[in-house]
Design an enzyme around this catalytic site. Structure first.
Site, PDB file in Angstrom:
ATOM      1  N   MET A   1       0.703   3.443 -13.457  1.00  0.00           N
ATOM      2  CA  MET A   1       1.831   2.724 -14.075  1.00  0.00           C
ATOM      3  C   MET A   1       1.763   3.018 -15.558  1.00  0.00           C
ATOM      4  O   MET A   1       1.404   2.166 -16.373  1.00  0.00           O
ATOM      5  CB  MET A   1       1.714   1.226 -13.768  1.00  0.00           C
TER       6      MET A   1
ATOM      7  N   MET B   1      -2.850   1.054 -15.739  1.00  0.00           N
ATOM      8  CA  MET B   1      -1.716   0.538 -16.534  1.00  0.00           C
ATOM      9  C   MET B   1      -1.985   0.792 -18.008  1.00  0.00           C
ATOM     10  O   MET B   1      -3.114   0.659 -18.473  1.00  0.00           O
ATOM     11  CB  MET B   1      -1.550  -0.963 -16.319  1.00  0.00           C
TER      12      MET B   1
ATOM     13  N   HIS C   1      -2.751   4.644  -8.510  1.00  0.00           N
ATOM     14  CA  HIS C   1      -1.361   4.265  -8.817  1.00  0.00           C
ATOM     15  C   HIS C   1      -1.208   4.211 -10.336  1.00  0.00           C
ATOM     16  O   HIS C   1      -1.728   3.297 -10.981  1.00  0.00           O
ATOM     17  CB  HIS C   1      -1.082   2.892  -8.173  1.00  0.00           C
TER      18      HIS C   1
ATOM     19  N   HIS D   1      -7.152   1.286  -3.680  1.00  0.00           N
ATOM     20  CA  HIS D   1      -5.989   1.433  -4.561  1.00  0.00           C
ATOM     21  C   HIS D   1      -6.423   1.100  -5.985  1.00  0.00           C
ATOM     22  O   HIS D   1      -6.960   0.017  -6.238  1.00  0.00           O
ATOM     23  CB  HIS D   1      -4.898   0.475  -4.078  1.00  0.00           C
TER      24      HIS D   1
ATOM     25  N   SER E   1      -6.525  -3.346  -3.425  1.00  0.00           N
ATOM     26  CA  SER E   1      -6.398  -3.016  -4.846  1.00  0.00           C
ATOM     27  C   SER E   1      -7.526  -3.658  -5.635  1.00  0.00           C
ATOM     28  O   SER E   1      -7.691  -4.883  -5.610  1.00  0.00           O
ATOM     29  CB  SER E   1      -5.058  -3.519  -5.377  1.00  0.00           C
TER      30      SER E   1
ATOM     31  N   ASP F   1       3.550  -2.180  -2.091  1.00  0.00           N
ATOM     32  CA  ASP F   1       2.544  -2.687  -3.024  1.00  0.00           C
ATOM     33  C   ASP F   1       3.110  -3.905  -3.738  1.00  0.00           C
ATOM     34  O   ASP F   1       4.126  -3.793  -4.437  1.00  0.00           O
ATOM     35  CB  ASP F   1       2.201  -1.565  -4.026  1.00  0.00           C
TER      36      ASP F   1
ATOM     37  N   MET G   1       7.620  -0.458  -4.592  1.00  0.00           N
ATOM     38  CA  MET G   1       7.011  -1.674  -5.151  1.00  0.00           C
ATOM     39  C   MET G   1       7.736  -2.903  -4.614  1.00  0.00           C
ATOM     40  O   MET G   1       8.969  -2.967  -4.642  1.00  0.00           O
ATOM     41  CB  MET G   1       7.101  -1.660  -6.686  1.00  0.00           C
TER      42      MET G   1
ATOM     43  N   ASP H   1      -5.235   0.709  -9.808  1.00  0.00           N
ATOM     44  CA  ASP H   1      -4.062   0.517 -10.660  1.00  0.00           C
ATOM     45  C   ASP H   1      -4.364   0.862 -12.110  1.00  0.00           C
ATOM     46  O   ASP H   1      -5.117   0.166 -12.781  1.00  0.00           O
ATOM     47  CB  ASP H   1      -3.604  -0.950 -10.576  1.00  0.00           C
TER      48      ASP H   1
END
Ligand code: DX5
Ligand code: ZN
Length: 221
Positions: A71, A40, A69, A36, A13, A178, A140, A38
């Site tokens: 979020m 957010m 991913h 990966h 990540s 994760d 998660m 992320d």
């Protein structure tokens, strides 16, 4: 499939990477299976990271495929653009999607793999009928929002139940974990049936990033 025969994918990540040297940080993980990313939005989770323009830039220079991913709130609206940007897989959260089946189908139509994530306290059972719509299920193992948290062992029975359901359905859905994945905890997740492992701080916090990736691979077997 026995755990020894199951494939094992390591997805570092970049949340734990140095964002000012992102291209070099991507080159450093070229032996991993995917990167990966992320995303957010400071709404679905209490943190803000990066969005579509950065993901497009990462897509341009990354030596390995992108595992995005999300979020974020309202993935129904925002997720398709990440598939259009060329992400190999796009993960939305079950807790945030209004129409997860429609969204999963849209992601596939756009050429990406469709993936759905569950927070640690979200049960998997209500979503098992969706497995045929998914290429990957993400469980998660920390509360989403921040890197560097401790692996939640309480999620392990859910990993085991998800693995049994995936195998019963024909076994083509990847099972990703994760959060808090280290050479210590990866074995627990692998034994429970996970086959795809996200690791942020345990890879980018290591002196030798490539050795850390190999160490995780080895520890998962
Ligand atoms: C957390 C993110 C993770 C994070 C994992 O919300 O979804 O991908 O980068 O970081 P570590 O491996 O440090 O727990
Ligand atoms: Zn993540």
């Amino acid at each position: 499939m026995s755990h020894a025969a199951r494939p094992c994918a390591i997805h570092p990540s970049i949340l734990s990477a140095d964002f000012m040297r992102l291209e070099a940080e991507l080159q450093a993980i070229s032996t991993a299976d995917a990167v990966h990313v992320d995303v957010m939005d400071n709404h679905f989770v209490p943190n803000l990271t990066l969005g579509l323009p950065i993901v497009q830039g990462v897509q341009r220079v990354s030596p390995i495929p992108l595992d995005v991913h999300l979020m974020i709130a309202d993935p129904d609206r925002w997720a398709p653009a990440y598939a259009e940007a060329g992400a190999a897989s796009v993960t939305f959260h079950a807790e945030a999607a209004a129409a997860p089946i429609k969204l999963a189908r849209t992601l596939r139509e756009l050429g990406s793999k469709s993936a759905m994530a569950l927070r640690p306290a979200t049960p998997v059972e209500p979503f098992l009928d969706l497995l045929p719509e998914l290429d990957m299920l993400l469980l998660m193992t920390v509360e989403p929002g921040f890197g560097g948290q401790a692996f939640l062992e309480v999620v392990v029975p859910k990993i085991r139940r998800a693995r049994a359901a995936i195998d019963a359905a024909g076994g083509t859905v990847a099972l990703q974990v994760d959060g808090g994945v280290t050479t210590q905890t990866i074995r627990m997740a692998a034994d429970a049936g996970a086959d795809t492992f996200v690791a942020g701080s345990s890879v980018y916090g290591a002196e030798d990033v490539a050795a850390a990736i190999e160490g995780l691979r080895h520890a998962a077997r």
